[in-house]
Design a protein around this motif. Structure first.
Motif, PDB file in Angstrom:
ATOM      1  N   TYR A  65      -4.889   6.200  -2.330  1.00 24.26           N
ATOM      2  CA  TYR A  65      -3.584   5.993  -2.946  1.00 24.26           C
ATOM      3  C   TYR A  65      -3.179   7.207  -3.773  1.00 24.26           C
ATOM      4  O   TYR A  65      -3.958   8.139  -3.955  1.00 24.26           O
ATOM      5  N   ASN A  66      -1.978   7.178  -4.309  1.00 26.47           N
ATOM      6  CA  ASN A  66      -1.440   8.300  -5.084  1.00 26.47           C
ATOM      7  C   ASN A  66      -2.415   8.822  -6.129  1.00 26.47           C
ATOM      8  O   ASN A  66      -2.516  10.023  -6.356  1.00 26.47           O
ATOM      9  N   VAL A  89       5.040  13.768  -3.775  1.00 31.25           N
ATOM     10  CA  VAL A  89       3.923  12.814  -3.670  1.00 31.25           C
ATOM     11  C   VAL A  89       3.576  12.600  -2.196  1.00 31.25           C
ATOM     12  O   VAL A  89       2.397  12.593  -1.814  1.00 31.25           O
ATOM     13  N   CYS A 103       6.027   3.574  -3.169  1.00 29.61           N
ATOM     14  CA  CYS A 103       6.060   4.784  -4.012  1.00 29.61           C
ATOM     15  C   CYS A 103       5.068   5.858  -3.568  1.00 29.61           C
ATOM     16  O   CYS A 103       4.654   6.702  -4.352  1.00 29.61           O
ATOM     17  N   SER A 104       4.696   5.844  -2.295  1.00 28.63           N
ATOM     18  CA  SER A 104       3.854   6.905  -1.752  1.00 28.63           C
ATOM     19  C   SER A 104       4.694   7.942  -1.012  1.00 28.63           C
ATOM     20  O   SER A 104       4.191   8.996  -0.645  1.00 28.63           O
ATOM     21  N   SER A 137       0.807  -1.216   0.000  1.00 36.77           N
ATOM     22  CA  SER A 137       0.000   0.000   0.000  1.00 36.77           C
ATOM     23  C   SER A 137       0.839   1.265   0.000  1.00 36.77           C
ATOM     24  O   SER A 137       0.454   2.262  -0.582  1.00 36.77           O
ATOM     25  N   ASN A 138       1.988   1.234   0.658  1.00 32.60           N
ATOM     26  CA  ASN A 138       2.773   2.457   0.768  1.00 32.60           C
ATOM     27  C   ASN A 138       3.899   2.564  -0.256  1.00 32.60           C
ATOM     28  O   ASN A 138       4.610   3.552  -0.296  1.00 32.60           O
ATOM     29  N   LYS A 183      -1.140  -1.058  -6.063  1.00 28.10           N
ATOM     30  CA  LYS A 183      -1.796   0.043  -5.361  1.00 28.10           C
ATOM     31  C   LYS A 183      -1.393   1.406  -5.922  1.00 28.10           C
ATOM     32  O   LYS A 183      -2.235   2.250  -6.167  1.00 28.10           O
ATOM     33  N   ASN A 184      -0.101   1.638  -6.095  1.00 27.84           N
ATOM     34  CA  ASN A 184       0.389   2.958  -6.490  1.00 27.84           C
ATOM     35  C   ASN A 184       1.221   2.969  -7.765  1.00 27.84           C
ATOM     36  O   ASN A 184       1.608   4.035  -8.214  1.00 27.84           O
ATOM     37  N   MET A 220      -2.447   5.804   3.203  1.00 30.34           N
ATOM     38  CA  MET A 220      -3.054   5.213   2.013  1.00 30.34           C
ATOM     39  C   MET A 220      -4.442   4.641   2.268  1.00 30.34           C
ATOM     40  O   MET A 220      -5.303   4.722   1.407  1.00 30.34           O
ATOM     41  N   SER A 259      -9.592   4.216   0.571  1.00 33.77           N
ATOM     42  CA  SER A 259      -8.256   4.036   0.007  1.00 33.77           C
ATOM     43  C   SER A 259      -7.917   5.298  -0.770  1.00 33.77           C
ATOM     44  O   SER A 259      -8.605   5.640  -1.728  1.00 33.77           O
ATOM     45  N   ASN A 304       0.065  13.274  -0.268  1.00 36.09           N
ATOM     46  CA  ASN A 304      -0.597  12.188   0.455  1.00 36.09           C
ATOM     47  C   ASN A 304      -0.854  12.566   1.910  1.00 36.09           C
ATOM     48  O   ASN A 304      -1.904  12.240   2.466  1.00 36.09           O
TER      49      ASN A 304
END
Length: 189
Positions: free
Chosen positions: A166-167, A91, A6-7, A3-4, A24-25, A125, A164, A95
């Protein structure tokens, strides 16, 4: 990481292996990214399936099997977009802002909404929340769906709701959810 991934920026040198379900991202469902420290390659046990023996992948420049070209292509497009947005630092800033807006609405609802996660470990996320009046959760999901806010039903093991963010979720999407939450609370408090 899933989930995280590249967040936010991550110091990969702190990890021996990063194994991320990247759907996810970063890419389409099924995309998996593995980052492994060189000194850990070549230590697979005899029972390790070939696909998880990273020495095989290293020796073949990650081309031991036919790579999932479409998934890799899509990940590449996302990486380019992340760079165009200003990189993972930017990003992460976005977030954090989205999560702060949503958690503030939950925490400021005077108990109408509750987040079951300790503040110090809350996700940027996935934001889970419940309603004080749990019998209204079905109505919340139904009304949100009419407003084109979908997939808010909570995780099967936790219940409640889960947003959710996400990015790819724009700030406007979070703001729309928060406005809906405030309206729902005003009508059902």
């Amino acid at each position: 990481m899933s989930s995280n991934f590249c967040s936010k920026p991550v110091d990969v040198s702190r990890f021996g292996v990063i194994y991320a379900g990247a759907q996810k991202n970063v890419g389409p469902s099924g995309a998996t990214i593995v980052i492994i420290r060189k000194d850990l390659i070549g230590n697979a046990q005899g029972v390790t399936p070939v696909m998880f023996d990273y020495k095989i992948h290293d020796e073949n420049d990650s081309l031991y099997n036919t790579p999932p070209c479409y998934g890799i292509y899509m990940c590449g497009l996302v990486f380019e977009d992340l760079l165009e947005q200003g990189g993972l630092g930017e990003v992460e800033r976005r977030n954090k802002k989205k999560a702060e807006i949503l958690y503030s609405a939950i925490d400021g609802s005077k108990g109408f909404y509750k987040c079951p996660v300790e503040k110090s470990v809350r996700s940027l996320m996935n934001v889970p929340f419940t309603l004080e009046k749990s019998e209204l959760e079905g109505e919340f999901i139904k009304e949100a769906t009419k407003e084109k806010m979908v997939q808010l039903k909570g995780h099967r093991s936790v219940g409640g709701m889960r947003a959710s963010i996400y990015n790819a979720m724009p700030l406007a999407g979070v703001e729309k959810l928060v406005a809906f939450m405030k309206d729902f609370q005003a009508r059902h408090a």
